[in-house]
Design a protein around this motif. Structure first.
Motif, PDB file in Angstrom:
ATOM      1  N   GLN A  50      57.348  30.767 -36.031  1.00 32.67           N
ATOM      2  CA  GLN A  50      57.906  31.337 -34.797  1.00 32.67           C
ATOM      3  C   GLN A  50      56.835  32.050 -33.983  1.00 32.67           C
ATOM      4  OE1 GLN A  50      61.476  32.895 -37.085  1.00 32.67           O
ATOM      5  NE2 GLN A  50      62.128  33.146 -34.964  1.00 32.67           N
ATOM      6  N   ALA A  51      55.869  32.664 -34.676  1.00 34.94           N
ATOM      7  CA  ALA A  51      54.783  33.377 -33.988  1.00 34.94           C
ATOM      8  C   ALA A  51      53.672  32.420 -33.559  1.00 34.94           C
ATOM      9  CB  ALA A  51      54.221  34.454 -34.909  1.00 34.94           C
ATOM     10  N   LYS A  52      53.916  31.113 -33.758  1.00 30.18           N
ATOM     11  CA  LYS A  52      52.969  30.048 -33.405  1.00 30.18           C
ATOM     12  C   LYS A  52      51.639  30.145 -34.161  1.00 30.18           C
ATOM     13  CE  LYS A  52      54.760  29.038 -28.731  1.00 30.18           C
ATOM     14  NZ  LYS A  52      56.029  28.562 -29.196  1.00 30.18           N
ATOM     15  N   LYS A  53      51.681  30.792 -35.327  1.00 30.47           N
ATOM     16  CA  LYS A  53      50.493  30.803 -36.179  1.00 30.47           C
ATOM     17  C   LYS A  53      50.459  29.532 -37.019  1.00 30.47           C
ATOM     18  CE  LYS A  53      49.941  35.764 -36.352  1.00 30.47           C
ATOM     19  NZ  LYS A  53      50.808  36.864 -36.795  1.00 30.47           N
ATOM     20  N   LEU A  54      51.571  28.833 -37.036  1.00 30.88           N
ATOM     21  CA  LEU A  54      51.662  27.530 -37.686  1.00 30.88           C
ATOM     22  C   LEU A  54      52.298  26.572 -36.691  1.00 30.88           C
ATOM     23  CD1 LEU A  54      53.286  28.470 -41.147  1.00 30.88           C
ATOM     24  CD2 LEU A  54      50.875  27.923 -40.754  1.00 30.88           C
ATOM     25  N   ASP A  55      51.962  25.281 -36.799  1.00 33.32           N
ATOM     26  CA  ASP A  55      52.637  24.266 -35.979  1.00 33.32           C
ATOM     27  C   ASP A  55      53.718  23.560 -36.780  1.00 33.32           C
ATOM     28  OD1 ASP A  55      50.840  24.524 -33.689  1.00 33.32           O
ATOM     29  OD2 ASP A  55      49.330  23.681 -35.050  1.00 33.32           O
ATOM     30  N   VAL A  56      53.501  23.482 -38.075  1.00 36.97           N
ATOM     31  CA  VAL A  56      54.376  22.698 -38.952  1.00 36.97           C
ATOM     32  C   VAL A  56      54.523  23.424 -40.291  1.00 36.97           C
ATOM     33  CG1 VAL A  56      54.579  20.486 -40.192  1.00 36.97           C
ATOM     34  CG2 VAL A  56      53.549  20.528 -37.914  1.00 36.97           C
ATOM     35  N   ILE A  57      55.698  23.303 -40.912  1.00 34.04           N
ATOM     36  CA  ILE A  57      55.880  23.758 -42.304  1.00 34.04           C
ATOM     37  C   ILE A  57      56.367  22.582 -43.130  1.00 34.04           C
ATOM     38  CG2 ILE A  57      57.192  25.225 -43.896  1.00 34.04           C
ATOM     39  CD1 ILE A  57      57.726  27.124 -41.496  1.00 34.04           C
ATOM     40  N   ILE A  58      55.699  22.352 -44.262  1.00 33.62           N
ATOM     41  CA  ILE A  58      56.268  21.461 -45.274  1.00 33.62           C
ATOM     42  C   ILE A  58      56.161  22.213 -46.590  1.00 33.62           C
ATOM     43  CG2 ILE A  58      54.116  20.134 -45.683  1.00 33.62           C
ATOM     44  CD1 ILE A  58      56.115  17.656 -46.036  1.00 33.62           C
ATOM     45  N   ALA A  59      57.312  22.524 -47.184  1.00 29.11           N
ATOM     46  CA  ALA A  59      57.295  23.428 -48.349  1.00 29.11           C
ATOM     47  C   ALA A  59      58.560  23.272 -49.184  1.00 29.11           C
ATOM     48  CB  ALA A  59      57.152  24.872 -47.870  1.00 29.11           C
ATOM     49  N   GLY A  60      59.008  22.040 -49.366  1.00 32.71           N
ATOM     50  CA  GLY A  60      60.284  21.856 -50.073  1.00 32.71           C
ATOM     51  C   GLY A  60      61.352  22.678 -49.406  1.00 32.71           C
ATOM     52  N   MET A  61      61.234  22.803 -48.097  1.00 33.87           N
ATOM     53  CA  MET A  61      62.127  23.710 -47.379  1.00 33.87           C
ATOM     54  C   MET A  61      63.435  23.008 -47.012  1.00 33.87           C
ATOM     55  SD  MET A  61      61.506  25.962 -43.961  1.00 33.87           S
ATOM     56  CE  MET A  61      60.615  27.300 -44.754  1.00 33.87           C
ATOM     57  N   THR A  62      64.531  23.622 -47.386  1.00 35.25           N
ATOM     58  CA  THR A  62      65.838  23.072 -47.090  1.00 35.25           C
ATOM     59  C   THR A  62      66.182  23.324 -45.619  1.00 35.25           C
ATOM     60  OG1 THR A  62      66.449  23.613 -49.333  1.00 35.25           O
ATOM     61  CG2 THR A  62      68.256  23.109 -47.814  1.00 35.25           C
ATOM     62  N   ALA A  63      66.673  22.268 -44.970  1.00 35.38           N
ATOM     63  CA  ALA A  63      67.073  22.392 -43.560  1.00 35.38           C
ATOM     64  C   ALA A  63      68.465  23.019 -43.503  1.00 35.38           C
ATOM     65  CB  ALA A  63      67.057  21.023 -42.907  1.00 35.38           C
TER      66      ALA A  63
END
Ligand code: GLN
Length: 213
Positions: free
Chosen positions: A52-65
């Motif tokens: 959200q703070a735009k310190k990342l563009d993408v997350i991939i982390a076994g993250m549930t939608a």
């Protein structure tokens, strides 16, 4: 790309390097998009704020939608179906379902979907840990009666600790997806396109075979 490399076989450290199913999948996606990834390994509950703070563009982390998360970020199409499972000590026959957790001390990881699932069951004494490993240690030391965790990492812990066993139930199914900024519609479309390609050309199946058997 942000991840939390404490979630084998999706992302974990091997000789100081981040490896795993998610890592290979994301590298394939990047290759197809002609991009190079700069990986960031941070705490799981720091991932969404960083995006959200735009310190990342993408997350991939076994993250549930989850619906809750969809309020703040956008998700690609799902790439893996998982479920929450219960881990108990081998000799414990008192827990066979999520309902049986009533009155028990149950370890969850702070902010994981397992936390949400368990917190909704009335009468559970929820103990929150910062890492799955810490929850497993507490279970082995009888400080909690059970741990609730995503199926694949749970299988790994059960394999490594013969004194633990898994209780599989059909409830609490969930889907992992890649997260991007809420307004990054184009990026979602681009990644979705590549995901479809990778599923069609066998790359995705090869990765499944590499990490899950
Ligand atoms: N799938 C769980 C979640 O989204 C756990 C993810 C993880 O620990 N990497 O909360």
């Amino acid at each position: 790309v942000g991840t939390n490399a404490e979630f084998e076989p999706f992302e974990y450290l091997q000789n100081g390097e981040i490896v795993g199913f998610d890592v290979d999948l994301m590298e394939e996606i990047a290759k197809s998009m002609g991009k190079e990834i700069e990986w960031k390994n941070i705490a799981f509950d720091g991932l969404l704020p960083a995006l959200q703070a735009k310190k990342l563009d993408v997350i991939i982390a076994g993250m549930t939608a989850t619906e809750e998360r969809k309020k703040t970020v956008a998700f690609t199409q799902p790439y893996y179906t998982a479920s929450q499972v219960i881990i108990v000590k081998e000799g414990d026959n008192s827990i066979k379902s999520f309902d049986d957790l009533k009155g028990k001390r149950v370890g969850v990881m702070l902010g994981f979907t397992g936390d949400t699932v368990v917190s909704e069951i009335e009468g559970v004494k929820v103990e929150r840990f910062n890492a799955a490993y810490a929850g497993i240690m507490a279970l082995k030391a009888d400080k909690v009666d059970a741990v609730v965790l995503d199926s694949e990492p749970a299988k790994n812990y059960a394999k490594q600790n013969p004194e633990l066993k898994l209780i599989n139930t059909d409830v609490a199914k969930e889907e992992y997806a890649i997260a991007v900024g809420k307004n990054d519609k184009e990026l979602v479309e681009d990644i979705d396109k590549v995901l479809i390609e990778l599923k069609a050309n066998g790359t995705y199946d090869k990765l499944l075979e590499k990490y899950f058997n």
